[in-house]
Design an enzyme around this catalytic site. Structure first.
Site, PDB file in Angstrom:
ATOM      1  N   CYS A   2      -3.894  -2.517   3.940  1.00 29.28           N
ATOM      2  CA  CYS A   2      -3.464  -1.670   5.041  1.00 29.28           C
ATOM      3  C   CYS A   2      -4.225  -2.125   6.278  1.00 29.28           C
ATOM      4  O   CYS A   2      -5.185  -2.878   6.187  1.00 29.28           O
ATOM      5  CB  CYS A   2      -3.799  -0.211   4.751  1.00 29.28           C
ATOM      6  N   TRP A  83       0.325   0.031   3.371  1.00 28.59           N
ATOM      7  CA  TRP A  83       1.036  -0.730   2.335  1.00 28.59           C
ATOM      8  C   TRP A  83       0.731   0.043   1.058  1.00 28.59           C
ATOM      9  O   TRP A  83      -0.366  -0.029   0.521  1.00 28.59           O
ATOM     10  CB  TRP A  83       0.482  -2.153   2.286  1.00 28.59           C
ATOM     11  N   GLY A 110      -7.745  -0.143   0.841  1.00 32.30           N
ATOM     12  CA  GLY A 110      -8.338  -0.534  -0.440  1.00 32.30           C
ATOM     13  C   GLY A 110      -7.900   0.410  -1.546  1.00 32.30           C
ATOM     14  O   GLY A 110      -6.967   1.201  -1.370  1.00 32.30           O
ATOM     15  N   GLU A 506      10.556 -15.404   0.349  1.00 32.14           N
ATOM     16  CA  GLU A 506       9.749 -14.381   1.029  1.00 32.14           C
ATOM     17  C   GLU A 506      10.499 -13.711   2.179  1.00 32.14           C
ATOM     18  O   GLU A 506      10.415 -12.510   2.350  1.00 32.14           O
ATOM     19  CB  GLU A 506       8.498 -15.025   1.643  1.00 32.14           C
ATOM     20  N   HIS A 522      15.185 -30.298 -18.108  1.00 35.66           N
ATOM     21  CA  HIS A 522      14.595 -29.549 -19.232  1.00 35.66           C
ATOM     22  C   HIS A 522      14.920 -28.056 -19.147  1.00 35.66           C
ATOM     23  O   HIS A 522      14.221 -27.235 -19.722  1.00 35.66           O
ATOM     24  CB  HIS A 522      13.082 -29.771 -19.268  1.00 35.66           C
TER      25      HIS A 522
END
Ligand code: M6R
Length: 626
Positions: A2, A83, A110, A506, A522
């Protein structure tokens, strides 16, 4: 993840907080809020100070609209752009948060891991908490501690913060205002970044990152773990985790305010892509001489003996920084005799590699705050490795913890998708590789100068690619409806393919996978059909013919092929559907040129799709939690 900001001074704080949050929005952008304290002018007034909290879901622009329609004012305040980690994206979970009796208000970046245990221990019934956040529990715990301390030896808030630091597990940067302590803002840091500054005009600020502080001062103080700061119009005071007051050194930031605006570009990402020629010049300046010789002795005090004693190099990073490290790995293995291991930090930290005093451990991180990279660095350091940070942020946690630093000198990168710092990382890692090879005498002077001189030509070559953006724009129009892309490359073009695919997913949310071209048959070849474009990074090098075979295999499945090829190479003309040519360089240096068209391709596809380019969904610029 944040962004937090605080201001105390003589101006109305609201504009300052909003601008600060806008400059930190790359750190989180699902909700935002501010708390402003409006103290009575008269210090003897018995009128209680008013605390205005305005917060909501959405971006800082939405918060600004709320503030425009219901203005608040004051000369002291804190702000937050979120966030989400604990609790969904809702207004109640948005910061700032108060304790249950509204004695104080705080913002937090945090994660506090033991918040459930703390909540159970605090007397308040669970239903009295308004939000689902760990932050509200911190506010309540701090309030309880603050009430308990008398403040005989130290101010009561400092006592309370020392005690709080001991009780919280996890990572946090906290900025706090208490109703009954007018004119003061408190900061406490453990794990999550926090920087403070004093303008000299009676204004003190704090923030998660310097862009929010730069308009007021370029001299800042980075808080270390356990540090407490008290900000007021008179200045800044600091206490350590034991509650002892001490002085902290200022760091001068050589970034200016103009570097943190869009400079006329529609997006930071486009501005930053276009700065890449300049980034190469500044990352090579004073490190690479005109005749092509490299000298890093001013920054790396290593002796020949030390460098010759290393048996291995570990390079550890995340995301784009990891891909830059993979490019460097291929260069290092060509010019040195070292055992090289490159890993993502989230894996490295839990593996059991031999690492010790015979290891040079290089940690590559734009922000210098990535939690996994920091944890990996601490592990390598504890085992005795010589630790070097390659970072853009000189005051970052990583930069302050390692033995040696090489700064990217790319200037601030605001777009969440890393672009110019990838370029800067490759340049610095190449210079580092040359320097190590020189110290260990695994490189001839002629070879060093050949590579060095060609590196000096790279900025012009990157700029010539940037002048052809229209061609890339047309390619983006042709392919913007595809839902899946495959990116292929061999040798040092493989990490470029990885980076190209990462950029596309993104910012445009299109599924893009990258493979070493030889791996296509593969498995991923099963995906190919006319709806899946294949982007092939295929400059003229020793592996070119082999990659050409892969292009034929893709064409045989009717997949459209977009090739990134070298100028003058006509061998793909009749096979690839679209070709973008990059200037010729030494094959070892081709990633510097082949990545730029891929960055632009991702940008223009995302623009056509109307995506939020600078702040893509679910992402944050700096990932400070595990
Ligand atoms: O700040 P760092 O270089 O340590 O960040 C590492 C990654 O989080 C970062 O590169 C991420 O992958 C970016 N979103 C890439 O565009």
């Amino acid at each position: 993840m944040c962004g937090i900001v605080g201001y105390i001074g003589h101006r109305n704080v609201v504009d300052i907080l909003v601008k600060g949050l806008q400059s930190l929005e790359y750190r989180g952008y699902d909700s935002a809020g501010i708390a402003v304290v409006d103290y009575p002018e008269d210090k003897n007034s018995i009128k209680a100070p008013a605390v205005h909290i305005v917060k909501g879901v959405g971006k800082v622009a939405d918060l600004k609209s709320m503030l425009d329609s219901s203005p608040v004012s004051g000369r002291q305040g804190i702000g937050h752009t979120r966030w989400a980690t604990h609790g969904g994206v809702t207004e109640v979970n948005a910061h700032p948060h108060s304790d249950l009796s509204s004695k104080l208000v705080l913002v937090h970046n945090g994660i506090v891991e033991n918040y459930r245990e703390l909540r159970a221990e605090l007397a308040a019934p669970a239903e009295s908490y308004k939000s689902e956040t760990d932050t509200e529990v911190i506010a309540q715990l701090l309030s309880t501690l603050y009430t308990k301390y008398g403040g005989e030896e130290r101010p009561a808030m400092i006592e309370a913060l020392v005690a709080l630091h001991k009780r919280l597990r996890g990572s946090f940067a906290l900025v706090i205002m208490a109703k009954d302590i007018p004119g003061k803002i408190y900061c406490l840091r453990k794990g999550s970044p926090l920087v403070v500054g004093f303008s000299g005009e009676g204004e003190a600020l704090c923030a998660s990152d310097v862009p929010a502080i730069l308009p007021y001062t370029q001299d800042v103080v980075y808080l270390d773990d356990g540090d407490i700061a008290e900000l007021s119009a008179e200045g800044m005071r600091f206490w350590n985790a034991s509650g002892e007051e001490f002085e902290k050194n200022h760091v001068h930031i050589d970034w200016d305010v103009s570097m943190v605006d869009k400079g006329g570009y529609p997006h930071f990402m486009l501005k930053e892509i276009n700065e890449q020629g300049a980034v190469l010049r500044s990352s090579m300046a004073k490190r690479l001489a005109e005749e092509g010789t490299v000298d890093l002795s001013a920054e790396l005090p290593w002796t020949k003996e030390e460098a010759c004693a290393w048996k291995r190099i570990h390079i550890v990073a995340c995301g784009t920084s990891y891909y830059a490290s993979l490019v460097a790995e291929r260069f290092l293995e060509t010019i040195t005799d070292l055992d090289i291991r490159v890993d993502v930090a989230s894996e490295y930290r839990y593996r059991n590699f031999p690492v010790g005093p015979d290891t040079l451990a290089v940690f590559v991180s734009q922000s210098g705050e990535t939690a996994d990279t920091l944890a990996a660095e601490r592990l390598a350091k504890a085992r005795g490795a010589r630790c070097l940070a390659v970072t853009n942020v000189i005051g970052s946690t990583l930069a302050r913890e390692v033995d040696d630093i090489l700064q990217l000198k790319a200037g601030p990168e605001i777009g969440v998708a890393a672009t110019k710092t990838f370029m800067g990382q490759m340049a610095v890692l190449y210079l580092l590789s040359l320097y190590i090879a020189k110290l260990r005498e695994t490189l001839t002077g002629d070879y060093e100068r050949t590579i060095g001189r060609e590196m000096l030509a790279l900025p012009y070559k990157v700029e010539s690619i940037l002048q052809q953006q229209e061609k890339i724009q047309k390619l983006a129009v042709l392919h913007s409806e595809a839902r899946d892309f495959l990116f292929l490359g061999r040798g040092n073009s493989f990490p470029v393919a990885l980076e190209g695919a990462l950029k596309l997913k993104e910012i445009s949310y299109i599924h893009a996978e990258a493979y070493a071209a030889g791996e296509m048959k593969h498995g991923p070849i099963a995906l190919l059909d006319p709806r899946v474009p294949v982007v092939v990074v295929s400059p003229k090098d020793d592996l070119h013919e082999k990659t050409f075979s892969n292009i034929l295999e893709a064409k045989a499945r009717k997949a459209p092929v977009i090739a990134i090829a070298s100028e003058g190479d006509a061998s793909l003309d009749s096979t690839a559907d679209n070709i973008f040519h990059v200037p010729v360089t030494l094959p070892l240096l081709s990633p510097f040129l082949t990545v730029t068209p891929l960055q632009l391709f991702a940008y223009y596809v995302a623009k056509i799709l109307g995506c939020d380019i600078d702040q893509p969904r679910n992402l944050a610029k700096s990932v400070t939690v595990e």
